[in-house]
Each structure stands twice: as structure tokens, then as C-alpha cells.
Design an enzyme around this catalytic site. Structure first.
Site, PDB file in Angstrom:
ATOM      1  N   GLU A 178      42.274  40.112  34.158  1.00  0.00           N
ATOM      2  CA  GLU A 178      42.688  39.354  35.344  1.00  0.00           C
ATOM      3  C   GLU A 178      43.264  40.370  36.310  1.00  0.00           C
ATOM      4  O   GLU A 178      44.347  40.926  36.077  1.00  0.00           O
ATOM      5  CB  GLU A 178      43.709  38.277  34.957  1.00  0.00           C
ATOM      6  CG  GLU A 178      43.788  37.138  35.955  1.00  0.00           C
ATOM      7  CD  GLU A 178      44.592  37.490  37.188  1.00  0.00           C
ATOM      8  OE1 GLU A 178      43.952  37.766  38.230  1.00  0.00           O
ATOM      9  OE2 GLU A 178      45.807  37.509  37.129  1.00  0.00           O
ATOM     10  N   CYS A 228      48.762  38.235  42.582  1.00  0.00           N
ATOM     11  CA  CYS A 228      47.312  38.422  42.711  1.00  0.00           C
ATOM     12  C   CYS A 228      46.679  37.318  43.553  1.00  0.00           C
ATOM     13  O   CYS A 228      45.661  37.539  44.210  1.00  0.00           O
ATOM     14  CB  CYS A 228      46.654  38.475  41.337  1.00  0.00           C
ATOM     15  SG  CYS A 228      46.921  36.997  40.327  1.00  0.00           S
TER      16      CYS A 228
END
Length: 485
Positions: free
Chosen positions: A252, A286
Site C-alpha cells: 500500500e 496516502c
């Protein structure tokens, strides 16, 4: 001592008990003040190798235990996170520079992840398959073995626990390497909770350290799965290593997420959502809204309103007073943010708000007159920066949103029918209509495309079982099968 008394971990690493790390100790620094909060032990690659061997031995017994025993440990861990939430939140605020509501979210999320993981232990983990032979044919899920979890600094507790909890629940052992800057709230807190919850020794190892320790936990032969959250550059290297070693990597990574504001969108609500998406936790997420694509009919009003919102947000030490934004994690990250903003202004953008800092406290920043080639638009800033670009047609909005190597999160504000048409045309792992880009829940599949990672590898029973188990084909016959040889 209380559960989170630093005396438990001062100068130590964790291998089921607290022990001295071979690389000595290091100071954990509070970014808001520069003060030392505590000291932790520092691991070496040799510590990581020993931890992997210990974990592999302990894992076999853990996997063989009844599912309700594993579930009970996870439920006790959840209760401990809930009971000690105030102490957990305090460490998150001080060590990671989080504002209290964000710290509260992390503590609550950690407990929820444990509850969900406890339910995983009794989730169906296989299928009955048809067979052309006179036999039973089954596909069943088995624990992967030892899982390496490498977690970042920004949401240190959540981004560690979303792998640690389901991996343990499904019968694995875990080597946890947190970011050294947040190795208390992203590591020591987790070790203490599971220690008190009754997790058997040897199943969870805390290994603070540098890149050499990260490489050691990845390459340890006992490790079968690597769960990494962090930068795209680091993720590429980890993916390459895992590919060479035939290990599974769940990556990720970064994002440069777009928020599309359609004509007719409620301007006040759009600006409020946009500010949250770009400025929450100083933009160090993110999923942060890194590109604001705004219809030309509302562009100027949107820039003015977002700039006014940014100017009004208080920035300061979240441990001592009201603050909407705390400090950037360290001076290196601050220099990266500031350089991108300065280079974008030098390229012709207008600084509508922010662009200044006092130590590690960076003002929320709005950039207007931005073009897609400018640095703060084209690159992931990982800071509280909102570049705004106008568009005229739906096709232009789609082209702008899709013009990125990343594919993590997309938000679209306004008419739902128009948003649906845009949504189907932009590749992304996460999609939110009439919300901004920063969203997560313990039960949802989470992951990105392209430079944002290799798909949904976290969250929900399907993704977690896929991530942390292996598929085994099993057949059973009433008698030994006849063969022509």
C-alpha cells in the site's frame, strides 16, 4: 506500572518479553517540541533473524489452537485498547504530531480492528469443490506462517494493526518493524496490549531499526508474506525482493489523489470537505487530496473560500492547545514540502494561502493558477498543500483525474449522475461520491492501483483471508485409490 508505562519498554525491543536490542538504544523525539519522550531498543539484522526463527516455532502451536482461543486474545486486546484509549491517544498526539481527534480515531480504529479480527477466526475458510473422482474435494485456507509487517509514521497504530490483528487471528506469527519515529504508538503500544491480552510468547516481535532491519525481516526464509505501507520507491524495492524470493508482498503505497468539484456543488460544503482532505494530519496521508479539479464556473470562488479556510485554521502543538494542524514529522519532510511549494510558485502558480512555516509547523497552503506540469501538482507532496486547477468539460475532468501514475483515491462532489459517469472512467482503488478522498473503515477492502500499490490487500474478511493465508487443495477417499502401476 500502568499498561503503557515507558518503564516496560525503555531501551528494549520485544520478542514476547522485553529484551535488549543488539544495536543499543535511540531517543524517540516529540516533533512539536524536539524533546525526548522515551528511549527504545534498536534491533539489528541478527535480531531480526532470531525473531523470525522464534516466530516460526511459536506459530505452529498457535495455528493448531482452537479458533475460539485465538478469538479470545483478540477480544481482550480490543478491550485493552478501549480501556486505555486516553493513554494510547496521548502517545499518538505527542509522538506523531497528531491532533486529538485524529488520535482518538486511531485508538478507536485499533480496537475495532481487533474485534473484526476476532470474528475472522470463525469465518468460513474454504470451499467444497466438485470432483470427477469418487472423493471429497476441498479448498481450504491455511495460515501463511510468519508475516512481516512494515508500517509508516503517519497513522502508525492503524497502519500496523490492520495487518497485525488479522495476521495473528488467522494463525500466523508477526514480525513488526515500525517507523523508528513512531515506534511507541506504532509498536510498543501494540506489544504491550497483546502481551497483557495473553498472546503466547514468540508470536509477536517488535523490531525498531533502519533499512537494514527492514531488509532482514523481508529476506528471512521463515517469512512468507510481507505487508508494507509506505512510499512507492520503497515499495518497488520490496516488491522486487519478494518477487525474487517468491514471497507475497502486499504493498500500500503513495497517492496523488484528485477531488473533482462539479458545477452546482454546494460551495461551503465542498470547501469544508476539501480542507479536511488536504490538511488533515498536515497532509501526511496516502489518501490526502493532492489535486483539486474545480469547474471553471466556481473556480475563483472556490480558491478564495479554500484560502480563507486555510488562513483560519490554527497550527500548533496539539498536546498543549487547540490546533487543526500539528507539526510535520521531521525537518527532512518539511524541506520536501517547502521545496515543492517554492518550485511551483517559481513556475508561475499563485500562493493564495500559506506557504510559510515556523519550525516544523507548516501553514495550510493553497496554490492557484496551477498547471498539471507544476511540481506540487504532478508529485505527491505529503504535506498540507492544495493545488487547484480549473476544468471546463466532463471529458477534461476525467483526463485530468486519470493523468497520474497513482490510483488510490478519488472524490467527486456534486451531481450524482454526472459523478457516476466520471467515476466509471477513472481507474482508482477507492472512490467517494460527495465526499473527499480520505476515508477508511475496518471492514472495507483497501488498496490502490498503479504506483499506489498492488490492489486491495487490507480490510474485510475476504481481503484479510486472501492476504494472510494460503490455499490448500485437500481430497479424501473412502479407500486407497486404484492405480494402473
Amino acid at each position: 506500572m500502568t499498561l503503557l508505562d515507558p518503564a516496560h519498554w525503555t531501551g528494549k525491543i520485544f520478542n514476547g518479553t522485553w529484551a535488549t536490542g543488539s544495536a543499543g538504544t535511540y531517543d524517540v523525539i516529540e516533533p512539536a517540541t524536539g524533546h525526548t519522550l522515551t528511549t527504545l531498543g534498536q534491533a539489528t539484522p541478527a535480531d531480526a533473524a532470531r525473531a523470525a526463527a522464534t516466530a516460526a516455532r511459536a506459530q505452529r502451536d498457535w495455528a493448531a489452537r482452537p479458533y475460539d482461543e485465538r478469538a479470545a486474545v483478540l477480544r481482550r486486546a480490543a478491550a485493552l485498547f478501549e480501556h486505555h484509549a486516553a493513554d494510547v491517544q496521548n502517545w499518538i498526539v505527542r509522538e506523531s504530531g497528531s491532533i486529538p481527534p485524529k488520535a482518538e480515531l486511531e485508538a478507536r480504529f485499533a480496537a475495532a480492528l481487533c474485534h473484526e479480527a476476532a470474528a475472522l477466526t470463525s469465518h468460513p475458510q474454504g470451499h467444497v469443490l466438485p470432483s470427477a473422482q469418487p472423493r471429497w474435494s476441498l479448498a481450504r485456507r491455511r495460515p501463511a506462517g510468519v508475516v512481516a509487517v512494515i508500517a509508516p509514521f503517519n497513522f502508525p497504530l492503524i497502519l500496523a494493526m490492520r495487518s497485525v490483528a488479522p495476521a495473528l487471528a488467522l494463525g500466523n506469527a508477526v514480525l513488526l518493524k515500525p517507523d523508528p519515529r513512531t515506534a511507541v504508538c506504532g509498536g510498543a503500544v501494540i506489544a504491550r496490549v497483546f502481551q497483557e491480552a495473553g498472546l503466547p510468547e514468540g508470536l509477536l516481535h517488535l523490531l525498531p531499526g533502519g533499512a537494514d532491519v527492514g531488509e532482514a525481516v523481508i529476506t528471512a526464509p521463515e517469512v512468507r508474506v510481507v505487508s508494507f505501507t509506505g512510499s512507492t520507491a520503497a515499495g518497488r524495492r520490496i516488491g522486487e525482493t519478494c518477487g525474487r524470493l517468491l514471497k507475497r508482498a502486499h504493498l500500500e503505497l503513495g497517492g496523488n489523489n484528485a477531488l473533482i468539484v462539479l458545477p452546482g456543488a454546494d460551495l461551503d460544503r465542498a470547501v469544508s470537505a476539501a480542507a479536511w482532505g488536504s490538511f488533515l494530519h498536515q497532509g501526511q496521508i496516502c489518501m490526502t487530496t493532492g489535486r483539486h479539479l474545480v469547474h471553471h464556473s466556481v473556480h475563483d470562488a472556490y480558491v478564495d473560500a479554500l484560502a480563507a479556510k486555510a488562513d483560519a485554521l490554527p497550527v500548533g502543538d496539539p498536546a498543549t492547545g487547540p490546533a487543526a494542524l500539528g507539526p510535520i514529522i521531521d525537518h527532512r519532510q518539511l524541506a520536501h514540502i517547502d521545496a515543492l511549494v517554492r518550485d511551483t510558485v517559481a513556475a508561475g502558480a499563485r500562493l493564495a494561502a500559506g506557504g510559510t512555516h515556523d519550525g516544523l509547523f507548516y501553514r495550510p497552503t493553497v496554490l492557484a493558477g496551477v498547471t498539471p506540469a507544476m511540481p506540487a501538482y504532478a508529485q505527491e507532496v505529503f504535506g498540507p498543500v492544495a493545488p487547484v486547477v480549473p476544468f471546463t468539460t466532463t471529458e477534461e475532468a476525467v483526463a485530468l483525474a486519470a493523468d497520474t501514475p497513482y490510483g488510490l483515491s478519488l472524490g467527486i462532489l456534486g451531481d450524482v449522475g454526472e459523478a457516476m459517469r466520471i467515476a466509471d472512467a477513472v481507474p482508482t482503488g477507492l472512490l467517494h461520491i460527495n465526499d473527499q478522498t480520505v476515508n477508511d473503515e475496518p471492514i472495507v477492502p483497501f488498496g490502490g492501483l498503479g504506483d499506489s500499490g498492488n490492489g486491495s490487500r487490507f480490510g474485510g474478511p475476504d481481503a484479510n483471508i486472501e492476504a494472510f493465508t494460503e490455499t490448500q487443495w485437500l481430497t479424501v477417499r473412502p479407500d486407497i485409490a486404484p492405480h494402473p502401476f
